[in-house]
Structure formats: C-alpha cells, structure tokens
Scaffold this motif. Structure first.
Motif, mmCIF file in Angstrom:
data_model
loop_
_atom_site.group_PDB
_atom_site.id
_atom_site.type_symbol
_atom_site.label_atom_id
_atom_site.label_comp_id
_atom_site.label_asym_id
_atom_site.label_seq_id
_atom_site.Cartn_x
_atom_site.Cartn_y
_atom_site.Cartn_z
ATOM 1 N N UNK A 107 41.278 42.139 45.107
ATOM 2 C CA UNK A 107 40.542 42.138 46.361
ATOM 3 C C UNK A 107 41.452 42.153 47.565
ATOM 4 N N UNK A 108 40.820 42.178 48.732
ATOM 5 C CA UNK A 108 41.529 42.149 50.005
ATOM 6 C C UNK A 108 41.162 40.895 50.762
ATOM 7 N N UNK A 109 42.073 40.448 51.600
ATOM 8 C CA UNK A 109 41.846 39.250 52.404
ATOM 9 C C UNK A 109 41.486 39.663 53.823
ATOM 10 N N UNK A 110 40.381 39.092 54.320
ATOM 11 C CA UNK A 110 39.930 39.373 55.676
ATOM 12 C C UNK A 110 39.454 38.073 56.299
ATOM 13 N N UNK A 111 40.105 37.706 57.397
ATOM 14 C CA UNK A 111 39.779 36.471 58.119
ATOM 15 C C UNK A 111 39.762 35.262 57.195
ATOM 16 N N UNK A 112 40.773 35.189 56.331
ATOM 17 C CA UNK A 112 40.936 34.037 55.464
ATOM 18 C C UNK A 112 40.041 34.002 54.238
ATOM 19 N N UNK A 113 39.292 35.092 53.971
ATOM 20 C CA UNK A 113 38.407 35.143 52.817
ATOM 21 C C UNK A 113 38.794 36.328 51.928
ATOM 22 N N UNK A 114 38.607 36.152 50.620
ATOM 23 C CA UNK A 114 38.912 37.204 49.662
ATOM 24 C C UNK A 114 37.635 37.979 49.350
ATOM 25 N N UNK A 115 37.681 39.293 49.557
ATOM 26 C CA UNK A 115 36.535 40.159 49.300
ATOM 27 C C UNK A 115 36.869 41.138 48.180
ATOM 28 N N UNK A 116 35.870 41.392 47.327
ATOM 29 C CA UNK A 116 36.012 42.399 46.283
ATOM 30 C C UNK A 116 34.741 43.234 46.234
ATOM 31 N N UNK A 117 34.793 44.337 45.509
ATOM 32 C CA UNK A 117 33.636 45.221 45.416
ATOM 33 C C UNK A 117 33.791 46.193 44.266
ATOM 34 N N UNK A 118 32.812 47.060 44.108
ATOM 35 C CA UNK A 118 32.822 48.009 43.004
ATOM 36 C C UNK A 118 34.010 48.965 43.070
ATOM 37 N N UNK A 119 34.549 49.204 44.251
ATOM 38 C CA UNK A 119 35.686 50.110 44.384
ATOM 39 C C UNK A 119 37.017 49.408 44.139
ATOM 40 N N UNK A 120 36.979 48.103 43.985
ATOM 41 C CA UNK A 120 38.161 47.359 43.558
ATOM 42 C C UNK A 120 38.204 47.347 42.030
ATOM 43 N N UNK A 121 39.356 46.969 41.481
ATOM 44 C CA UNK A 121 39.481 46.849 40.030
ATOM 45 C C UNK A 121 39.064 45.447 39.619
ATOM 46 N N UNK A 122 37.997 45.369 38.852
ATOM 47 C CA UNK A 122 37.600 44.098 38.256
ATOM 48 C C UNK A 122 37.140 44.388 36.843
ATOM 49 N N UNK A 123 37.405 43.466 35.935
ATOM 50 C CA UNK A 123 37.068 43.709 34.536
ATOM 51 C C UNK A 123 37.045 42.384 33.776
ATOM 52 N N UNK A 124 36.232 42.318 32.748
ATOM 53 C CA UNK A 124 36.295 41.164 31.856
ATOM 54 C C UNK A 124 37.674 41.145 31.201
ATOM 55 N N UNK A 125 38.286 39.974 31.176
ATOM 56 C CA UNK A 125 39.665 39.870 30.724
ATOM 57 C C UNK A 125 39.847 40.391 29.298
ATOM 58 N N UNK A 126 38.918 40.100 28.415
ATOM 59 C CA UNK A 126 39.087 40.499 27.017
ATOM 60 C C UNK A 126 38.915 42.000 26.804
ATOM 61 N N UNK A 127 38.544 42.733 27.847
ATOM 62 C CA UNK A 127 38.437 44.186 27.737
ATOM 63 C C UNK A 127 39.703 44.901 28.196
ATOM 64 N N UNK A 128 40.643 44.176 28.761
ATOM 65 C CA UNK A 128 41.899 44.794 29.183
ATOM 66 C C UNK A 128 42.756 45.099 27.966
#
Length: 212
Positions: A107-128
């Motif tokens: 994710x990216x940090x904006x004004x002290x908060x971490x934001x993520x979204x569908x265009x970021x890379x996120x995945x269940x750990x056991x699928x890596x």
C-alpha cells in the motif's frame, strides 16, 4: 404523474451512477516486483477486525491488522495497526476476511494512514510461491532499479540495459503468470538487468539466470 416521473428520473440517474461506478476500477497489470518496489508499505499481516468509516461518498473500510512481518516501509511507518481501503469494490476497495488468513498487503501512505486497493498487490500468504516469498525477503530489493516492460504483442525487445521483458500478458495471465510467480528482474554487477530464477540467493558477481 409528477411523482412517478420524479421517481423514474431518480431511478435512471441512480442506475447510470451505478454503471459508472461499477466500471470505474480498472488496473494495469503489474509484476509483483514492481508492486513491491512502487509501494510505501509491504507487510505480512492477519486481519483481526474491521470497521466502516463514514468518510467519502461510499465510506472507507478500516481493517485492524496484526503485523507479522514488514518487508518495506521501516523508515516510513515501522508498525502498522490499520489498513484503509474503499468500502466499495467498484471503487477498487479490497475485501479481506477477519481472523481467517494471513495476507501479503502492499500500500501507500497518505497523511499518516496506509491505503490499499485492488490495483495494489495483495494476496493470501499461503497462495504465494516460494520464489515470491524469496523475492519479498531479498530479491525484489535487488531489482528496484530495473524496469519491467510488459510485452503484449510479439516481437518485443528491450530498449535499454536495465529492462526485462515481461511476456505473461501474451498468454493473458498477467500477474498470475509464470514469470510473475517465479522470476525476479535483478540488476547485475555489470549494470544491466535480467530475469533470475533459482533457489539460492543470487551471487553478487555471477547470476545463474534462466530465461523464461
């Protein structure tokens, strides 16, 4: 009659707005290494709670996470407690399950908060894959100075010495393709970049590169 026409206008406007929002989230395919290098924060975490925040037209979902490990972002925010995302998937919001899985989250940090979204890379750990986990720990760092250039149509050629040609799109796999799962684009000591696949950490002078 007037009341019916008013209802019809509101209904049609609502329908048009919904269609617009549903089609709003479009993401360009990105290799996991680029997703890593372009993120402020990369963590392994378990979601332990969530809360819908009433900010914005559709609201924001705040996930409470238990951080297991941080791979990128130590200098920016060494410990992450909350991850924010749009509440609506049509606006690229991410849906994470509570008390069920460990996730890789970028994710990216904006004004002290971490934001993520569908265009970021996120995945269940056991699928890596094992290669992706090794990339997070070491290899992706080595390639942040390289450029991964997607190839959609043949022929494709590197235009500079720091480019690796990413061909997963030729098979319509994108981020779930073989190169994305098993390769990292790493800079050699000579200054040019090439794909690397292997079980041991890459040697600093000679990289046993296997072309995909």
């Amino acid at each position: 009659m007037t009341a019916w026409l008013s209802f019809l206008v509101v209904f049609l406007c609502s329908w048009s707005l919904r269609d617009l929002v549903v089609e709003a989230c479009t993401c360009v395919p990105i290799h996991p290494q680029d997703a890593f290098c372009n993120s402020d924060i990369v963590i392994r975490a378990k979601v332990v709670g969530k809360k819908l925040m009433k900010d914005g037209p559709f609201g924001t979902m705040r996930y409470t996470v238990k951080q297991m490990k941080m791979y990128r972002g130590f200098q920016i925010m060494p410990h992450i407690q909350y991850i924010y995302t749009e509440a609506s998937e049509s606006l690229c919001g991410v849906k994470l399950e509570v008390n069920k899985y460990q996730y890789l989250i970028t994710g990216r940090v904006y004004e002290g908060k971490v934001y993520t979204g569908l265009c970021n890379w996120y995945e269940k750990w056991d699928r890596l894959t094992l290669s992706q986990r090794k990339g997070l720990n070491h290899r992706y760092h080595l390639g942040c100075g390289c450029k991964i250039r997607p190839c959609y149509y043949l022929p494709c050629f590197a235009t500079s010495k720091n480019e690796c040609i990413w061909t997963d799109m030729l098979s319509n796999f994108g981020h779930s393709g073989y190169q994305a799962k098993h390769y990292a684009c790493i800079q050699r000591v000579e200054g040019y970049c090439s794909w690397y696949r292997g079980w041991a950490p890459p040697d600093k002078t000679i990289i046993n590169a296997t072309d995909p």
